[in-house]
Design a protein around this motif. Structure first.
Motif, PDB file in Angstrom:
ATOM      1  N   ASN A 198       0.895  -1.165   0.119  1.00  0.00           N
ATOM      2  CA  ASN A 198      -0.142   0.030   0.196  1.00  0.00           C
ATOM      3  C   ASN A 198       1.014   1.414   0.194  1.00  0.00           C
ATOM      4  O   ASN A 198       1.296   1.722   0.871  1.00  0.00           O
ATOM      5  CB  ASN A 198      -0.857  -0.092   1.089  1.00  0.00           C
ATOM      6  CG  ASN A 198      -2.087   1.136   1.142  1.00  0.00           C
ATOM      7  OD1 ASN A 198      -1.931   2.138   0.300  1.00  0.00           O
ATOM      8  ND2 ASN A 198      -2.800   1.016   1.973  1.00  0.00           N
ATOM      9  N   LYS A 199       1.145   1.933  -1.297  1.00  0.00           N
ATOM     10  CA  LYS A 199       1.993   2.947  -1.457  1.00  0.00           C
ATOM     11  C   LYS A 199       1.348   4.235  -0.477  1.00  0.00           C
ATOM     12  O   LYS A 199       2.276   5.227  -0.406  1.00  0.00           O
ATOM     13  CB  LYS A 199       2.273   3.345  -2.807  1.00  0.00           C
ATOM     14  CG  LYS A 199       2.741   2.170  -3.641  1.00  0.00           C
ATOM     15  CD  LYS A 199       4.108   1.515  -2.794  1.00  0.00           C
ATOM     16  CE  LYS A 199       4.887   0.662  -3.727  1.00  0.00           C
ATOM     17  NZ  LYS A 199       4.164  -0.628  -3.928  1.00  0.00           N
ATOM     18  N   LEU A 200       0.316   4.402  -0.211  1.00  0.00           N
ATOM     19  CA  LEU A 200      -0.037   5.384   0.632  1.00  0.00           C
ATOM     20  C   LEU A 200       0.593   5.645   1.921  1.00  0.00           C
ATOM     21  O   LEU A 200       0.935   6.559   2.537  1.00  0.00           O
ATOM     22  CB  LEU A 200      -1.806   5.344   1.164  1.00  0.00           C
ATOM     23  CG  LEU A 200      -2.738   5.443  -0.224  1.00  0.00           C
ATOM     24  CD1 LEU A 200      -3.952   5.221   0.064  1.00  0.00           C
ATOM     25  CD2 LEU A 200      -2.432   6.829  -0.896  1.00  0.00           C
ATOM     26  N   TRP A 201       0.839   4.221   2.607  1.00  0.00           N
ATOM     27  CA  TRP A 201       1.894   4.138   3.757  1.00  0.00           C
ATOM     28  C   TRP A 201       3.048   5.020   3.460  1.00  0.00           C
ATOM     29  O   TRP A 201       3.706   5.588   4.374  1.00  0.00           O
ATOM     30  CB  TRP A 201       2.025   2.939   4.034  1.00  0.00           C
ATOM     31  CG  TRP A 201       0.824   2.323   5.145  1.00  0.00           C
ATOM     32  CD1 TRP A 201       0.261   1.199   4.609  1.00  0.00           C
ATOM     33  CD2 TRP A 201       0.433   2.729   6.051  1.00  0.00           C
ATOM     34  NE1 TRP A 201      -0.571   0.821   5.337  1.00  0.00           N
ATOM     35  CE2 TRP A 201      -0.808   1.886   6.481  1.00  0.00           C
ATOM     36  CE3 TRP A 201       0.710   3.739   7.042  1.00  0.00           C
ATOM     37  CZ2 TRP A 201      -1.508   2.130   7.537  1.00  0.00           C
ATOM     38  CZ3 TRP A 201      -0.256   3.881   8.197  1.00  0.00           C
ATOM     39  CH2 TRP A 201      -1.239   2.922   8.277  1.00  0.00           C
ATOM     40  N   LEU A 202       3.764   4.865   2.157  1.00  0.00           N
ATOM     41  CA  LEU A 202       4.948   5.269   1.838  1.00  0.00           C
ATOM     42  C   LEU A 202       4.842   6.774   1.837  1.00  0.00           C
ATOM     43  O   LEU A 202       5.810   7.708   2.112  1.00  0.00           O
ATOM     44  CB  LEU A 202       5.439   4.968   0.708  1.00  0.00           C
ATOM     45  CG  LEU A 202       6.154   3.524   0.583  1.00  0.00           C
ATOM     46  CD1 LEU A 202       6.483   3.027  -0.863  1.00  0.00           C
ATOM     47  CD2 LEU A 202       7.297   3.511   1.276  1.00  0.00           C
ATOM     48  N   LEU A 203       3.580   7.408   1.219  1.00  0.00           N
ATOM     49  CA  LEU A 203       3.253   8.901   1.241  1.00  0.00           C
ATOM     50  C   LEU A 203       3.036   9.221   2.702  1.00  0.00           C
ATOM     51  O   LEU A 203       3.642  10.487   3.027  1.00  0.00           O
ATOM     52  CB  LEU A 203       2.072   9.055   0.405  1.00  0.00           C
ATOM     53  CG  LEU A 203       1.296  10.522   0.488  1.00  0.00           C
ATOM     54  CD1 LEU A 203       2.418  11.448  -0.145  1.00  0.00           C
ATOM     55  CD2 LEU A 203      -0.002  10.504  -0.326  1.00  0.00           C
ATOM     56  N   MET A 204       2.474   8.644   3.525  1.00  0.00           N
ATOM     57  CA  MET A 204       2.465   8.924   4.800  1.00  0.00           C
ATOM     58  C   MET A 204       3.882   8.979   5.511  1.00  0.00           C
ATOM     59  O   MET A 204       4.060  10.049   6.568  1.00  0.00           O
ATOM     60  CB  MET A 204       1.357   8.031   5.734  1.00  0.00           C
ATOM     61  CG  MET A 204       1.301   8.402   7.045  1.00  0.00           C
ATOM     62  SD  MET A 204       0.267  10.024   7.411  1.00  0.00           S
ATOM     63  CE  MET A 204      -1.147   9.460   6.820  1.00  0.00           C
ATOM     64  N   ALA A 205       4.840   8.072   5.161  1.00  0.00           N
ATOM     65  CA  ALA A 205       5.936   8.224   5.888  1.00  0.00           C
ATOM     66  C   ALA A 205       6.737   9.349   5.407  1.00  0.00           C
ATOM     67  O   ALA A 205       7.273  10.089   6.331  1.00  0.00           O
ATOM     68  CB  ALA A 205       6.698   6.917   5.521  1.00  0.00           C
ATOM     69  N   THR A 206       6.583   9.624   4.182  1.00  0.00           N
ATOM     70  CA  THR A 206       7.166  11.006   3.832  1.00  0.00           C
ATOM     71  C   THR A 206       6.686  12.263   4.551  1.00  0.00           C
ATOM     72  O   THR A 206       7.522  13.136   4.926  1.00  0.00           O
ATOM     73  CB  THR A 206       6.924  11.134   2.153  1.00  0.00           C
ATOM     74  OG1 THR A 206       7.418  10.069   1.673  1.00  0.00           O
ATOM     75  CG2 THR A 206       7.572  12.619   1.626  1.00  0.00           C
ATOM     76  N   ILE A 207       5.392  12.429   4.420  1.00  0.00           N
ATOM     77  CA  ILE A 207       4.771  13.402   5.538  1.00  0.00           C
ATOM     78  C   ILE A 207       5.161  13.441   6.867  1.00  0.00           C
ATOM     79  O   ILE A 207       5.612  14.706   7.213  1.00  0.00           O
ATOM     80  CB  ILE A 207       3.167  13.488   5.377  1.00  0.00           C
ATOM     81  CG1 ILE A 207       2.796  13.641   3.847  1.00  0.00           C
ATOM     82  CG2 ILE A 207       2.669  14.518   6.160  1.00  0.00           C
ATOM     83  CD1 ILE A 207       1.391  13.279   3.634  1.00  0.00           C
ATOM     84  N   ILE A 208       5.282  12.228   7.613  1.00  0.00           N
ATOM     85  CA  ILE A 208       5.947  12.264   8.923  1.00  0.00           C
ATOM     86  C   ILE A 208       7.107  12.687   9.046  1.00  0.00           C
ATOM     87  O   ILE A 208       7.731  13.245   9.786  1.00  0.00           O
ATOM     88  CB  ILE A 208       5.745  10.748   9.451  1.00  0.00           C
ATOM     89  CG1 ILE A 208       4.022  10.382   9.670  1.00  0.00           C
ATOM     90  CG2 ILE A 208       6.016  10.574  10.672  1.00  0.00           C
ATOM     91  CD1 ILE A 208       3.837   9.124   9.820  1.00  0.00           C
ATOM     92  N   SER A 209       7.974  12.187   7.854  1.00  0.00           N
ATOM     93  CA  SER A 209       9.500  12.742   7.924  1.00  0.00           C
ATOM     94  C   SER A 209       9.661  14.131   7.964  1.00  0.00           C
ATOM     95  O   SER A 209      10.488  14.773   8.886  1.00  0.00           O
ATOM     96  CB  SER A 209      10.157  12.099   6.622  1.00  0.00           C
ATOM     97  OG  SER A 209      10.307  10.722   7.075  1.00  0.00           O
TER      98      SER A 209
END
Length: 385
Positions: A198-209
């Protein structure tokens, strides 16, 4: 009137006449020295003021290094002491040159890349004349980087600063819910697989970073994504993001379990009654097919799964029997929650699951990810002899 009309443009042009140019003043400014700096090593630049005119001039030298810190001094040994200033004034005799030593320090958080250092010399005659003040400007481009001993390399560092703190935060969040799913008795997907699928988790990871980097730079003076991490900063920002995400996940799970108690194969009948009452205050429950010839009664829905239970056989207490009998007669008395609490606290309570009463019911509570709805009428949750 005609004469006045002709004189007005001349007066206006005289008022707007430009100041003497640097070339005409005979003063030049040149820069030499370092063209790079790191968080540990400043850029050391020498500004040379040359007065080729026939009159002495006074120069006020200032340095603009953008967001970075700059100091000037006439003696290089004074750059580290109290003698260093943000600007300096000096006299330059005719036909002579003066040196100004400049140190530019990278301000944390370090912004890796290039920055421009602008040196401005404000020149005016020592002896008052009609000549006005002029400004002589020289610029130098500086490469900004982290010290090689503790920096994350430029190629790797860019990806790390964007993704690692956020990925660890997402992993910490998912691990908490994976643990919860395992306690339900369900197979749990590996968090790494979840993020990859689920690439949305990668997007969320970028935002959190980005959020973690901003918080680290704002509150703890750590580097942020506009610049470059060193290894220690990367470690602390990543650890902090994971800890915060883990704590938030535990709090979210705690709040969720207040509304949806965890029911699994080890749960007691009184626990099942409590959980069922919170979902729907009725003894009559929907029936689901678990396998061929086996059925379960709905307790509640739990994060996409369905929690099922067999009928519960009670021998005591009498008050609970009276309440459920009343419910059967009135088709819903609304006292299931009170009955469940009484069953849980009554010292004479003695209950067990009713698997022995018929082979059609499952033997203990279980959580099914995708059960099949049985085409049967709703069935009473608690059974009494």
């Amino acid at each position: 009137m005609l004469t006045v009309f002709l004189l007005l443009p001349a007066v206006a042009m005289a008022a707007q006449a430009p100041s003497p140019s640097p070339e005409k003043s005979g003063v030049t400014l040149s820069l030499s020295g370092s063209d790079s700096m790191t968080d540990h090593r400043p850029a050391e630049i020498v500004a040379v003021l040359t007065n080729a005119s026939a009159a002495a001039v006074k120069a006020n030298v200032t340095v603009d290094a953008g967001r970075n810190v700059s100091k000037v001094a006439t003696d290089p040994d004074d750059l580290e002491g109290d003698q260093a200033k943000e600007s300096i004034s000096l006299d330059v005799a005719p036909g002579h040159s003066r040196w100004v030593h400049i140190a530019v320090y990278a301000k944390r958080p370090v912004h890796r890349g290039k920055t421009t250092v602008v040196v401005v010399a404000e020149i005016r005659p020592v002896v008052q004349t009609e000549a006005g003040t002029i400004h002589v400007v020289a610029t130098r481009e500086i490469n900004v980087d982290m010290a090689g001993s503790d920096s994350v390399s430029g190629v790797v560092g860019g990806g790390l600063t964007i993704i690692i703190p956020g990925v660890l935060a997402v992993l910490a969040w998912l691990w908490v819910w994976v643990d919860d799913r395992k306690k339900l008795g369900l197979p749990a997907t590996n968090p790494f697989t979840t993020i990859w699928d689920n690439k949305l988790w990668l997007l969320m990871a970028t935002i959190i970073s980005f959020a973690a980097a901003w918080a680290g730079a704002t509150w703890f003076n750590l580097n942020n994504l506009q610049g470059a991490y060193d290894w220690s900063d990367l470690f602390f920002v990543s650890l902090g993001a994971a800890l915060v995400a883990g704590v938030l996940a535990l709090m979210a799970r705690f709040a969720y379990r207040i509304r949806r108690p965890r029911i699994n194969g080890d749960s007691q009948p009184s626990d099942v009654l409590r959980a069922a009452a919170r979902h729907e205050n009725s003894f009559k429950r929907r029936v689901f097919k678990v396998s061929e010839g086996r059925f379960g009664l709905l307790v509640h829905h739990d994060r996409g799964a369905v929690v099922l239970t067999p009928q519960i056989h009670f021998a005591k207490p009498d008050r609970l029997i009276q309440i459920v009998q009343k419910e059967v007669e009135t088709e819903g008395s609304g006292d299931l929650k009170a009955a469940a609490l009484e069953a849980a606290t009554n010292s004479t309570f003695d209950g067990s699951y009713g698997a022995a009463l018929g082979s059609e019911w499952i033997s203990h509570p279980m959580v099914i990810a995708d059960p099949e709805a049985a085409h049967r009428t709703q069935t009473i949750l608690a059974y009494y002899e």
